[in-house]
Design an enzyme around this catalytic site. Structure first.
Site, PDB file in Angstrom:
ATOM      1  N   GLU A 108     -22.471 -39.144 -10.552  1.00 32.03           N
ATOM      2  CA  GLU A 108     -22.748 -40.509 -10.980  1.00 32.03           C
ATOM      3  C   GLU A 108     -22.409 -40.619 -12.454  1.00 32.03           C
ATOM      4  O   GLU A 108     -22.616 -39.680 -13.215  1.00 32.03           O
ATOM      5  CB  GLU A 108     -24.238 -40.881 -10.798  1.00 32.03           C
ATOM      6  CG  GLU A 108     -24.687 -41.012  -9.374  1.00 32.03           C
ATOM      7  CD  GLU A 108     -25.389 -39.765  -8.856  1.00 32.03           C
ATOM      8  OE1 GLU A 108     -25.512 -38.777  -9.619  1.00 32.03           O
ATOM      9  OE2 GLU A 108     -25.806 -39.774  -7.693  1.00 32.03           O
ATOM     10  N   TYR A 120     -12.813 -38.415 -15.454  1.00 34.15           N
ATOM     11  CA  TYR A 120     -13.023 -38.103 -14.043  1.00 34.15           C
ATOM     12  C   TYR A 120     -11.835 -38.570 -13.201  1.00 34.15           C
ATOM     13  O   TYR A 120     -11.363 -37.838 -12.332  1.00 34.15           O
ATOM     14  CB  TYR A 120     -14.318 -38.725 -13.530  1.00 34.15           C
ATOM     15  CG  TYR A 120     -15.547 -38.270 -14.300  1.00 34.15           C
ATOM     16  CD1 TYR A 120     -15.671 -36.963 -14.782  1.00 34.15           C
ATOM     17  CD2 TYR A 120     -16.590 -39.147 -14.564  1.00 34.15           C
ATOM     18  CE1 TYR A 120     -16.785 -36.568 -15.495  1.00 34.15           C
ATOM     19  CE2 TYR A 120     -17.710 -38.744 -15.272  1.00 34.15           C
ATOM     20  CZ  TYR A 120     -17.801 -37.453 -15.731  1.00 34.15           C
ATOM     21  OH  TYR A 120     -18.905 -37.045 -16.439  1.00 34.15           O
TER      22      TYR A 120
END
Length: 152
Positions: A108, A120
């Site tokens: 998350e 990411y």
């Protein structure tokens, strides 16, 4: 990445430094030293620390349940950001998942954390959902991101 920085497996000796960095990086949401000690002792957890001299300047950790990898936290000292340290630590987690037979790795991230999201995405994580009001101080949604192809 700065060649003076060494990536090492998390041991109990690094728990105080990781907790200090976590408090600076995520005030109000930081883990305690005891939480890092627990993770260092838990066989299903895998953590790396980035050390410059005697100082912990980064850490990244995950838990693996069967073939599922869950990143619990990543932090880089402000003075060491944008130098490849986050990428190197995330790479170590991905390598661990690949070697231990995980089928995916998920995390998350605050929806406002554009630098982390870009990192990411550059490493193959894709947005797969949202967790409403997941974060506190300030309250904010989390974007759920997952890397399903761990061979890359």
């Amino acid at each position: 990445m700065d060649t003076r920085i060494t990536l090492l497996p998390m041991t109990e000796a690094y728990a105080p430094g990781a907790a200090r960095l976590d408090q600076i990086t995520f005030p109000g949401e930081a883990w305690s030293e005891e939480a890092f000690l627990r993770e260092a002792r838990t066989p299903s957890s895998f953590y790396v620390v980035a050390v410059l001299g005697e100082e912990v300047v980064g850490f990244a950790g995950m838990q693996q349940v069967l073939d599922e990898g869950y990143i619990t936290n990543i932090a880089v000292a402000e003075s060491c950001r944008r130098k490849g340290l986050g990428r190197a630590m995330l790479g170590a987690l991905i390598d661990h998942c690949r070697e231990s037979g995980a089928s995916f790795l998920t995390l998350e991230v605050r929806q406002s954390n554009a630098p982390a999201i870009a990192l990411y995405e550059s490493m193959g994580f894709l947005p797969e959902g949202r967790r409403k009001n997941f974060y506190r101080q300030p309250t904010e949604d989390a974007i759920l991101m997952t890397k399903r192809d761990l061979s890359l």
